[in-house]
Design a protein around this motif. Structure first.
Motif, mmCIF file in Angstrom:
data_model
loop_
_atom_site.group_PDB
_atom_site.id
_atom_site.type_symbol
_atom_site.label_atom_id
_atom_site.label_comp_id
_atom_site.label_asym_id
_atom_site.label_seq_id
_atom_site.Cartn_x
_atom_site.Cartn_y
_atom_site.Cartn_z
ATOM 1 N N GLU A 233 4.043 30.269 39.841
ATOM 2 C CA GLU A 233 2.646 30.132 40.242
ATOM 3 C C GLU A 233 2.406 28.813 40.982
ATOM 4 O O GLU A 233 3.081 27.815 40.728
ATOM 5 N N ARG B 62 -3.146 33.375 45.606
ATOM 6 C CA ARG B 62 -3.117 34.820 45.856
ATOM 7 C C ARG B 62 -2.106 35.178 46.937
ATOM 8 O O ARG B 62 -1.686 34.321 47.724
ATOM 9 N N LYS C 245 -1.074 26.494 41.464
ATOM 10 C CA LYS C 245 -2.444 26.375 40.946
ATOM 11 C C LYS C 245 -3.299 25.533 41.881
ATOM 12 O O LYS C 245 -2.799 24.846 42.763
ATOM 13 N N TYR D 64 7.658 36.506 44.603
ATOM 14 C CA TYR D 64 7.125 35.407 43.797
ATOM 15 C C TYR D 64 8.178 34.874 42.845
ATOM 16 O O TYR D 64 8.940 35.633 42.253
ATOM 17 N N ASP E 113 -6.737 33.378 43.245
ATOM 18 C CA ASP E 113 -7.110 34.744 42.872
ATOM 19 C C ASP E 113 -7.798 34.738 41.510
ATOM 20 O O ASP E 113 -8.046 33.682 40.917
ATOM 21 N N PHE E 114 -8.098 35.901 41.000
ATOM 22 C CA PHE E 114 -8.807 36.050 39.733
ATOM 23 C C PHE E 114 -8.043 35.428 38.562
ATOM 24 O O PHE E 114 -8.634 34.971 37.594
ATOM 25 N N ASN E 115 -6.727 35.386 38.651
ATOM 26 C CA ASN E 115 -5.892 34.835 37.581
ATOM 27 C C ASN E 115 -5.687 33.323 37.700
ATOM 28 O O ASN E 115 -4.870 32.751 36.980
ATOM 29 N N GLN E 116 -6.394 32.700 38.633
ATOM 30 C CA GLN E 116 -6.374 31.252 38.824
ATOM 31 C C GLN E 116 -5.041 30.719 39.340
ATOM 32 O O GLN E 116 -4.621 29.622 38.987
ATOM 33 N N HIS E 117 -4.376 31.524 40.158
ATOM 34 C CA HIS E 117 -3.218 31.013 40.887
ATOM 35 C C HIS E 117 -3.279 31.521 42.325
ATOM 36 O O HIS E 117 -4.101 32.366 42.662
#
Length: 147
Positions: free
Chosen positions: A67, A22, A69, A64, A16-20
């Motif tokens: 994360e 989605r 990655k 959740y 996702d946009f946060n780099q983890h």
């Protein structure tokens, strides 16, 4: 009891946009793990088409914990959290585990069996009932009434 675990790696398309990883990717690997389990036990797509039967997910709950990655390896297991006596409806749990064994996420899904011709919920065939009943159960397993 049967334990079922599948191995994965977080892909570029899963980020996702946060780099983890989605949320839709977590739901996707949970679904994929369930379908691989069924296929490994004789219930692949051709068998479901022949029987005019399919699983329908009524509800997903994603929790959740950590994360994941890009390119990180992880595994997803499958356990039975609840089931009706006729196995028409059940709750399955997928745990997403990082390579170090720590918990990344939990997906609880309520599933029912659907007659693809009659377009209504049905009791699955006995061999499919047995398959789910032999799956590992969660520590908080519930027996649901048929309703």
């Amino acid at each position: 009891m049967t334990t079922h675990v599948e191995q994965y790696r977080a892909r570029w398309a899963d980020m996702d946009f946060n780099q983890h990883m989605r949320n839709a990717a977590f739901l996707g690997v949970a679904e994929e793990t369930r379908m691989r389990f069924l296929e490994a036990h004789g219930f692949g797509m051709a068998e479901f088409q022949k029987r005019q039967l399919g699983p329908v997910v009524l509800e997903d709950k994603l929790t959740y914990k950590q994360e994941l990655k890009l390119l990180e390896p992880f595994s997803v297991d499958l356990a039975l959290a609840a089931i009706t006596s006729d196995a028409r409806r059940m709750k399955v749990r997928n745990r997403v585990m990082k390579a170090d064994g720590s918990l990344a996420a939990v997906v609880d899904s309520v599933v029912l069996w659907f007659d693809l011709v009659a377009r209504k919920p049905v009791t699955p065939p006995p061999e499919l009932v047995r398959l789910w009943q032999e799956l590992d159960r969660t520590s908080d397993f519930e027996a649901w009434s048929r309703a």
